[in-house]
Design an enzyme around this catalytic site. Structure first.
Site, short mmCIF file in Angstrom:
data_model
loop_
_atom_site.label_atom_id
_atom_site.label_comp_id
_atom_site.label_asym_id
_atom_site.label_seq_id
_atom_site.Cartn_x
_atom_site.Cartn_y
_atom_site.Cartn_z
N HIS A 108 36.55 43.21 28.39
CA HIS A 108 36.15 41.90 28.95
C HIS A 108 35.59 41.08 27.81
CE1 HIS A 108 36.42 43.52 33.12
NE2 HIS A 108 36.13 44.66 32.49
N GLU A 134 36.33 52.97 39.97
CA GLU A 134 35.21 53.04 39.02
C GLU A 134 33.99 53.51 39.82
OE1 GLU A 134 33.86 49.25 37.48
OE2 GLU A 134 32.73 50.17 35.84
N HIS A 159 41.43 47.47 27.92
CA HIS A 159 40.39 47.22 28.93
C HIS A 159 39.15 46.69 28.20
CE1 HIS A 159 38.20 48.80 32.78
NE2 HIS A 159 37.60 47.73 32.29
N ASP A 185 35.57 48.37 27.36
CA ASP A 185 35.06 47.66 28.54
C ASP A 185 34.18 46.46 28.14
OD1 ASP A 185 35.04 47.23 31.25
OD2 ASP A 185 33.73 48.89 31.77
N1 HPA Z 1 33.63 46.82 36.18
C1 HPA Z 1 33.79 45.79 36.98
N2 HPA Z 1 33.65 44.54 36.57
C2 HPA Z 1 33.34 44.31 35.30
C3 HPA Z 1 33.16 45.35 34.42
C4 HPA Z 1 33.31 46.68 34.89
O1 HPA Z 1 33.16 47.70 34.18
N3 HPA Z 1 32.85 44.78 33.24
C5 HPA Z 1 32.87 43.44 33.39
N4 HPA Z 1 33.17 43.15 34.65
ZN ZN Z 2 36.11 46.61 33.14
#
Ligand code: HPA
Ligand code: ZN
Length: 333
Positions: A11, A192, A9, A270
Site C-alpha cells: 500500500h 487476513e 502487496h 504490505d
Molecule cells: N489489510 C487491510 N487493509 C489494509 C491493509 C491490510 O493489511 N493495509 C492497508 N490497508
Molecule cells: Zn494489505
C-alpha cells in the site's frame, strides 16, 4: 545485491515514513497529534487491523498535493530498488483521499509522475492497483470506479482492502463486474482477519486472480487443495501478520506449511513504514525465523514474477522472462 523480486502487496500510503510525514505536515501546515517522529513511532503498537487502520488513515492528512504523492511514491521506489525489487504492483486507496477533499486526479497523477520515471530512475517496472475500502459502501466503490475512468491508462487493476470482518467480498460483486468489463485485473484482500469463506467468495463471486494475504485458507483443507490446483497466487505479508496479531510470533507463521502444501506463495511488505521492514527485510526475517533456505527464497522470488501482471503481450512476457532469468542466475552470498 539482494535477490531480485517483485512486490505485489504494497500500500503506497503504508510507505509513509515518520520523517516524510513530518516534512509534509510542515510544508502543508497540517498539525499532527505527535510531538516528533519518535513519539509517532511509539504509537506503532497495534492490537489488530483496525487499530492500525485508525493511525494509517489519520496520518494521511499530510498528503495533499500532486507533489506529495509523487514524493511518497518516489521514496518507496528508491527503497524498493535497494531491496532488490525489480517490479512493483502498488496499491492506493483513493477513497481515503477523496473523502478528505483531495481530488482523485491529484492522487493518481502524483503517483503516476513517480511511476513514469521509475524504470529509468530506479530500474523498477510498476503497475498501479486501485483498492476499494470495504468498510465503505458498495455505492461509494462504484462512484470511485466512475472517477477512475479518465485515468484508466494508469490503472492495471482493482483490489479490496481495509477492515475485513463483516465486509465480505460479495458486497462488491457489482463493482468488480464493472471493473472487469473495463478490462481491469482483479485482486482482493481475503482471509487476513476474515474467514476462509471470504477467500472462496473473492474467487467465486468477484473472480479475482490473486488473493492478498489468504492466510486463513489453512483452516480449510479443501480450499487449500483448490488454490493449489488452480495455482492462485497468495500475496503473504508475514511481518504485517505479526504486527497486526494475525499470528503471535513470526516463528509460528504458516508460510513454510503453505509452501510445503504446494500453494503459490509470495512474500511482501504490505505497509513497510509501519510493520518494521521492506520486502528484502521480510525475506531475511522468514529465512531467520522460519528456516526458509536459499532455494525456498528463490522459489518465493520466482513465484513473485510468475504471479505478476506481466502477461499483457510479448513485451511484458519478455520482461517477465528476463526477471525470472535474473532469479535463476542469482548467487547468494
Ligand atoms: N489489510 C487491510 N487493509 C489494509 C491493509 C491490510 O493489511 N493495509 C492497508 N490497508
Ligand atoms: Zn494489505
Amino acid at each position: 545485491m539482494p535477490l531480485p523480486k517483485a512486490e505485489l502487496h504494497l500500500h503506497i500510503e503504508g510507505t509513509l515514513e515518520p520523517e516524510l510525514a513530518f516534512a509534509l505536515a510542515a510544508r502543508n501546515g497540517v498539525e499532527l497529534p505527535y510531538a516528533d517522529t519518535e513519539e509517532l513511532r511509539k504509537a506503532y503498537l497495534f492490537d489488530d487491523l483496525q487499530s492500525f487502520l485508525d493511525l494509517y488513515y489519520g496520518l494521511m492528512a499530510v498528503l495533499r498535493t500532486e507533489a506529495d504523492f509523487e514524493e511518497l511514491a518516489d521514496a518507496y521506489l528508491a527503497r524498493a530498488a535497494a531491496q532488490g525489487v525489480r517490479h512493483a504492483e502498488i496499491f492506493f486507496d483513493p477513497q481515503a483521499h477523496t473523502a478528505r477533499g483531495i481530488p482523485f486526479a491529484t492522487v493518481v497523477e502524483g503517483l503516476g509522475r513517480a511511476l513514469d520515471r521509475s524504470e529509468e530512475r530506479h530500474g523498477v517496472s510498476t503497475r498501479l492497483i486501485m483498492c476499494f475500502l470495504r468498510d465503505q459502501s458498495a455505492e461509494s466503490a462504484m462512484a470511485t470506479l466512475e472517477e477512475a475512468k479518465p485515468h484508466l491508462r494508469r490503472i492495471t487493476g482493482v483490489g479490496l482492502d481495509s477492515a475485513e470482518v463483516g465486509h465480505p467480498p460479495s458486497k462488491f460483486a457489482a463493482v468488480y463486474e464493472a471493473a472487469g468489463a473495463l478490462g481491469l485485473r482483479k485482486v482482493a484482500h481475503a482471509g487476513e482477519e476474515g474467514p476462509a469463506a471470504y477467500v472462496r467468495e473473492a474467487l467465486d463471486v468477484l473472480g479475482v486472480e490473486r488473493i492478498d494475504h489468504g492466510l486463513r485458507c489453512m483452516e480449510d483443507p479443501e480450499l487449500v487443495e483448490r488454490l493449489v490446483r488452480e495455482r492462485v497466487p497468495l500475496t503473504l505479508c508475514p511481518l504485517s501478520n505479526v504486527r497486526l496479531r494475525a499470528v503471535d510470533i513470526l516463528e509460528e507463521h504458516p508460510l513454510p506449511r503453505m509452501m510445503a502444501a504446494g500453494l503459490l506463495c509470495t512474500v511482501n511488505s504490505d505497509d513497510p513504514a509501519y510493520f518494521g521492514g521492506y520486502v528484502d527485510d521480510t525475506f531475511r526475517a522468514v529465512h531467520e525465523a522460519l528456516g526458509i533456505g536459499q532455494e525456498g527464497l528463490r522459489e518465493l522470488a520466482r513465484n513473485s514474477f510468475e504471479a505478476a501482471f506481466l502477461d499483457g503481450g510479448p513485451e511484458e512476457e519478455a520482461l517477465r522472462a528476463r526477471y525470472l532469468a535474473e532469479v535463476a542466475a542469482y548467487t547468494f552470498d
